[in-house]
Design a protein around this motif. Structure first.
Motif, PDB file in Angstrom:
ATOM      1  N   ASN A 120      -8.940  -6.030   2.253  1.00 41.68           N
ATOM      2  CA  ASN A 120      -8.933  -5.366   3.566  1.00 41.68           C
ATOM      3  C   ASN A 120      -8.243  -4.007   3.494  1.00 41.68           C
ATOM      4  N   LYS A 121      -8.493  -3.316   2.371  1.00 39.35           N
ATOM      5  CA  LYS A 121      -7.984  -1.959   2.126  1.00 39.35           C
ATOM      6  C   LYS A 121      -6.460  -1.892   2.002  1.00 39.35           C
ATOM      7  N   LYS A 122      -5.841  -3.033   1.710  1.00 41.82           N
ATOM      8  CA  LYS A 122      -4.392  -3.070   1.507  1.00 41.82           C
ATOM      9  C   LYS A 122      -4.073  -3.591   0.105  1.00 41.82           C
ATOM     10  N   THR A 136      -6.553  -5.429  -4.159  1.00 40.19           N
ATOM     11  CA  THR A 136      -6.733  -4.863  -2.822  1.00 40.19           C
ATOM     12  C   THR A 136      -7.644  -5.743  -1.970  1.00 40.19           C
ATOM     13  N   GLU A 148      -8.043  -2.066  -7.546  1.00 38.71           N
ATOM     14  CA  GLU A 148      -9.064  -2.682  -6.691  1.00 38.71           C
ATOM     15  C   GLU A 148      -8.990  -4.202  -6.733  1.00 38.71           C
ATOM     16  N   THR A 169       0.817  -1.213   0.000  1.00 39.27           N
ATOM     17  CA  THR A 169       0.000   0.000   0.000  1.00 39.27           C
ATOM     18  C   THR A 169       0.848   1.258   0.000  1.00 39.27           C
TER      19      THR A 169
END
Length: 437
Positions: free
Chosen positions: A149-151, A147, A144, A126
Motif C-alpha cells: 500500500n505504498k508504505k 512495500t 519493493e 517510509t
C-alpha cells in the motif's frame, strides 16, 4: 527462504521452546524503557528475534551486535534465534500480545509480511527510508518486496537465488562438466543413475522445498516474462506452459533421477544425502553456501539450471531471503531503528559477505575473505540477465497452502501439472478478489 531466507515468544505464549542460538531461555518482555529514559543515562534493551541458526551466520550477527553496542553504550540488543518455520507460527500472537520482539526477521511477500502490515502490527518505515537514505542504499526491487500500500515496512535481509549445487568429485568420477544445456543436465542425471548414484537429492516431507523446484522450472520452461505477465494480472497460471514446467520437473522423478520417496525425506536429511556423497546434485538456495562448504570443503560448486527452452536466457529464480521489520507497538522505536540501520551499513557489509550472506548492498567481492563457492554465487547473482522470481514469497498464504499440497500430489503421481496450475490460479484469483495480493 524460506528461505530461504526463510526467535521465541514469552513463556505465557509457549513453554518449553528450545532456542537454537544464543540462549536456551525464552526471552521475556524487554524493559519498558523509552527514549526519554536514555537522557537519564538508563540503558535501553531492544528485544531482537532472528533466524540465523547456522553457526557461521550466527557468529556474524553476534559480531555486528557487539560492534553496535560498543558504539552505543546506552543500547543493548537482546538476541533470540530459532528456525523460521517455528517463528512463522509464533510471530503474530507475539505481536498481538505486545510482549513480542521490537525487531524481528520474517518472510517478505504479501502472504507473510503483507498480512502483518494489513493487521497494523508493523511500523511504517517510509519516512525513515527516505531520511536514512535506504531508498538509495538498497536496490529498488528489494525495497519493493518490503512495500505494501505504498508504505515501506522493512529492510531486506539478504539476496538469495535458487540453483544447483554439485559434488565436484562425483562430476569428475562421472567424466562430466557443469551443463550448458538442459540435455547435458539430463545426461549427468543418467550417468549418475547408471553408476548407482542419486542424480538429484530431492525432498518434500516439509512441503516448502517443492516451492523452490516450482520456481526453478517455471523459470527454465516458461521464463520470467510469462511469470511477470501472471503477477501483473495479464495472464494466468492456468496455461499449458506452466503445466509443462511442472511435468518437466516430475519427469526427473519418474525417470529415476532423484531420491526415492522424496515425500518421506526431510530437508535436513536431503542435505545429509548430498553432504555424504550419495547424490551428485542438490537443488536449493544460496542460504546453504556456508553449510555446503562446511561439509564438502572445496568439493562443492554451484550452477544455474540451464533453460529447458533454448530461446530463454540463463536465469535463476531469486529475491530477498526475508525482511527485518519493527513492531508497531514498540516503545523503543528510535533505538530499534538505529540498530536496524546499522545492520545494513557500509561498516557491516564485509561481515555479512564473509559469513556467506549476500546483503542488500554491494561490495567488491574480491576485497573480502570469502570462500570460492560464495564468490561464485555472488558473480552468478549479478548476471546481466538478472533474476526471476521465487514465487512462494510473493503469493498469499492460501495460495501457498493449496500449492504445497498439490505439489506433493504431483510428486506422488496423483496429479498432473495441468491440475496443479488450474487449482493454483483458482485460489490466486479468489485471494486477489479479496485484496490479498
Amino acid at each position: 527462504m524460506k528461505n530461504v531466507i526463510r526467535s521465541v515468544v514469552p513463556v505465557m505464549l509457549i513453554s518449553g521452546l528450545v532456542l537454537t542460538a544464543c540462549s536456551t531461555k525464552a526471552p521475556g518482555k524487554a524493559a519498558n524503557t523509552t527514549t526519554e529514559n536514555v537522557k537519564k543515562g538508563e540503558v535501553v534493551t531492544v528485544n531482537f528475534w532472528d533466524n540465523y541458526t547456522d553457526q557461521t551466520q550466527s557468529k556474524a550477527m553476534d559480531t555486528i551486535i557487539a560492534n553496535f553496542e560498543k558504539q552505543n553504550a546506552n543500547i543493548k540488543i537482546k538476541r533470540s534465534s530459532m528456525k523460521a518455520d517455528d517463528q512463522r507460527k509464533l510471530i503474530k500472537p507475539a505481536l498481538l500480545s505486545k510482549d513480542g520482539p521490537d525487531l524481528f526477521a520474517y518472510d517478505a511477500g504479501p502472504g507473510y509480511l503483507g498480512v502483518l502490515a494489513n493487521a497494523n502490527l508493523l511500523m511504517d518505515l517510509t519516512a525513515k527510508s527516505e531520511s536514512l537514505g535506504w531508498n538509495k542504499r538498497f536496490p529498488a526491487w528489494i525495497q519493493e518486496r518490503n512495500t505494501f500500500n505504498k508504505k515501506v515496512y522493512g529492510v531486506g535481509t539478504q539476496v538469495e537465488m535458487l540453483g544447483v549445487y554439485y559434488n565436484k568429485k562425483i562430476f569428475k568420477d562421472l567424466g562430466v562438466n557443469v551443463p550448458k544445456t538442459y540435455e547435458e543436465f539430463l545426461a549427468i542425471c543418467k550417468a549418475a543413475k547408471d553408476k548407482g548414484i542419486v542424480g538429484i537429492s530431492l525432498d518434500d516431507k516439509d512441503q516448502w522445498p517443492a516451492f523452490h523446484l516450482e520456481s526453478i522450472f517455471y523459470t527454465a520452461v516458461a521464463g520470467k516474462t510469462e511469470m511477470d505477465a501472471v503477477l501483473n494480472g495479464q495472464k494466468s497460471f492456468d496455461q499449458p506452459i506452466f503445466a509443462e514446467s511442472l511435468d518437466t520437473f516430475k519427469k526427473l522423478i519418474t525417470d529415476g533421477y532423484t531420491t526415492k520417496s522424496p515425500l518421506a525425506i526431510s530437508y535436513d536429511d536431503g542435505n545429509k544425502e548430498f553432504f555424504t556423497g550419495k547424490a551428485a546434485m542438490r537443488m536449493t538456495g544460496t542460504w546453504m553456501v556456508s553449510g555446503m562448504v562446511e561439509n564438502l570443503k572445496d568439493d562443492v560448486g554451484f550452477f544455474v539450471l540451464p533453460s529447458v527452452k533454448p530461446n530463454l536466457p540463463l536465469m535463476a529464480p531469486g529475491g530477498i531471503g526475508g525482511t527485518f521489520a519493527i513492531s508497531s507497538s514498540t516503545p523503543r522505536a528510535d533505538e530499534t531503528i538505529k540498530f536496524l540501520d546499522y545492520m545494513y551499513s557500509n561498516e557491516t557489509a564485509k561481515i555479512w559477505y564473509e559469513a556467506s550472506i549476500i546483503p542488500p548492498m554491494t561490495i567488491d567481492v574480491n576485497t573480502i575473505n570469502a570462500n570460492a563457492l560464495f564468490k561464485e554465487v555472488v558473480n552468478l547473482s549479478a548476471a546481466p540477465a538478472g533474476l526471476s522470481y521465487s514465487l512462494d514469497v510473493l503469493m498469499p498464504q492460501k495460495v501457498n497452502d493449496a500449492t504445497m499440497n498439490d505439489l506433493q500430489e504431483l510428486i506422488a503421481g496423483k496429479k498432473t501439472g495441468a491440475e496443479v496450475v488450474k487449482n493454483k490460479q483458482k485460489v490466486y484469483a479468489e485471494e486477489k478478489a479479496k485484496g490479498n495480493n
